[in-house]
Design a protein around this motif. Sequence first.
Motif: not given
Ligand code: HDD
Length: 710
Positions: A181, A170-171, A382, A97
């Motif tokens: 999660a 963050g977002n 996370r 993602v």
């Molecule tokens: Fe996530 C990437 C933000 C829930 C698993 N996430 C990722 C990135 C952002 C967020 C900004 C991109 C970082 C970058 O630029 O490299 N994610 C969020 C926020 C969440 C959130 C604000 C809820 C509050 N994410 C979330 C959950 C899971 C993940 C619940 C898994 C259980 N997210 C990931 C990941 C990623 C990721 C698969 C994909 C690439 C990375 O981590 O580095 O681990």
Amino acid sequence: MTDQPDTHRESSEPAAAPLPRTAPPDPRSPTGVPEPPTAPDARRQSGERLTTAQGLRVDDTDHSLTAGPRGPVLLEDHHLREKITHFDHERIPERVVHARGAGAHGTFRAYGNAASVTKAAFLAEAEAETDVFVRFSTVLGSRGSADTVRDVRGFATKFYTSQGTFDLVGNNFPVFFIQDAVKFPDIIHAGKPHPDREIPQAQSAHDTFWDFISSHTESTHMAMWAMSDRGIPRSYRTMEGFGVHTFRLEAADGTTSLVKFHWKPALGVHSLVWEEAQIAQGADADFHRRDLADAIDAGAFPQWELGLQVMPDTPDETFEGIDLLDPTKIVPEELCPVQRVGIMTLHANPENYFAETEQVAFHVDHLVPGIHVTNDPLMQGRLFSYLDTQLSRLGGPNFAQLPINRPHAPVNDMLRDGMHQTAVHDGIVAYKPNALDDDRPTASPDDGFVTVATPVEGTKGRHHPVSFTDHFRQARLFWLSMTPVEQAHVAQAYAFELGKCASPRVQENMLASLARVDADLASRVATGLGLPVPAGDVPEGVEPSPALSQVPTEPGRVEGRVVGVLVADGADLGAVAALRSALGEEGVVVRVVAPHGGEVASGDASEPVDRTLLTTRSVEYDAVVIADGTAGTPLAADGRTHVLLQEAYRHGKAIAAVGDGTEVLRAAGVATEAPGVHVLDAGSDDAARVLRHDLGMHRAWARLEALAGL
Ligand code: HDD
């Protein structure tokens, strides 16, 4: 270490002296940690001559080694094989993602007022400056997808603090779709393209996404944000950012508070309108990436203040009845104000996209003393996912040694070997405790990271907390907080997205959810879809939060805004130069748009042309000016001029027609007496003043209201 070769530098020069073979390891020296990324030699190639990866000078890189001029290519051509093999392996897996992103370097400066709630030095020490790297992203699309799709935006910040790296991942929305999660793979599978044909790309407007949302009522609140203008930001520079989860902060005296992080953009929070976002996907798929890089190049450095909502750390972890562990809930700013504790300035673009923006690795669990996680079940999951995903994405456990990921604090970690190890660790001791190295390196019970002591008890089980079951109250709060124009955009977005769904059942399920948010919203969307209006019970007594609206009450800052000036040969170019100079003082960029490239001329004056009617679209401009002297020119007769002006009008942008430029406006069928449309006399120098005001308000809101029939 001084007489060892620098293992990070590639050079045409012969290697330095070989590793000493007889000198015994110095038991008191630190392990051979890599140079911090600020040491330029560790990151650069050098020398003027083209070489192989082994430093061998290459005689000719344009012709393969062959047996005779028409003979077969020889296997012994090492340069050919190395070049192609390396090329074959250039791509790494994109992020599962947030694959599409743009990054920038900057600095965070603390005001010092956060010392009362956290001992994290980068927040607590007044004037402390910390290097940062920020990566903005969309969530659903692939690496090559368009920037302006309707989606959540990632806002991830790496603080290279003196106590180690802290990542705020963050977002641009303060809430999330799910509460646990364990559901993350489900929501992402539902949002990504359908697996049979792999369409639609980077879109939520399809059946599986809305099937998920309608069957998970906890998603209703975040879906409202996605359908609002927040889902299509004008720029990364005009987005708020949120840490989403509640964190636990710990002050130097040990007191703790429950805290939510906010980023507040200096330029205000602004969005595109939907038609604009759609046009930009074709006209300039890199719209946000380009905007960020251009602004930084031009010296219009984007800034955000970091803010904290600080709430008491009570045993039930709630505030004003809101469960602080539920990531689908906000704490309205009216109930708990955001206190500004520092400012971030992004002042440098990455030099190399792959090395920096692609290889940067964030992790929610990269914490520093004074900042702790909470038991929010989404956050807890996370903590596992980010390290795990980097292992496969970056090919092994040593990604923290990549220049962009290296902490700026000293590292002495006793982690050893593994794929892509670049450090040359000396000594023989890599375990604790030890006698051979006087038990070095030593632990830091005084100022190391000590998990804050919170009590834990409970029965094992897959629980469904009652406090997580209120799924509509805050969705309604969001709806009620929007102005009428913003509400119209939300209703239209639902009608668009659900209108792209093929399944009537999905549409009906979603309408049933909307009926539990607001009857008027459900009715508007149902009408758009041509379906019966469902009934539903809406939560009572919900108070709006005016802070959630993006409509400004007074003009804001305008740096990096773009004004397009339509000209042709013979137009009043003196006025164009004066406008550029007046708006330039405010950091506004003026672009000259003409029927042809090169220069436009009028008498002795001339102006370089920035865009032609062929190479531009209205979406590139926040406001449009039609210069005096354009009536009767090829510009006036061109249908693309008309489309540009009609779009600028429909999108609520400021339009100024000077002198006979008014005739061009009329020929395009654009009303000259609408809010934000300015008809100015020839020779008037009023354009800069009216545009300055209108750009600061972002849109002619009254015009958008009228266009929406409100
Ligand atoms: Fe996530 C990437 C933000 C829930 C698993 N996430 C990722 C990135 C952002 C967020 C900004 C991109 C970082 C970058 O630029 O490299 N994610 C969020 C926020 C969440 C959130 C604000 C809820 C509050 N994410 C979330 C959950 C899971 C993940 C619940 C898994 C259980 N997210 C990931 C990941 C990623 C990721 C698969 C994909 C690439 C990375 O981590 O580095 O681990």
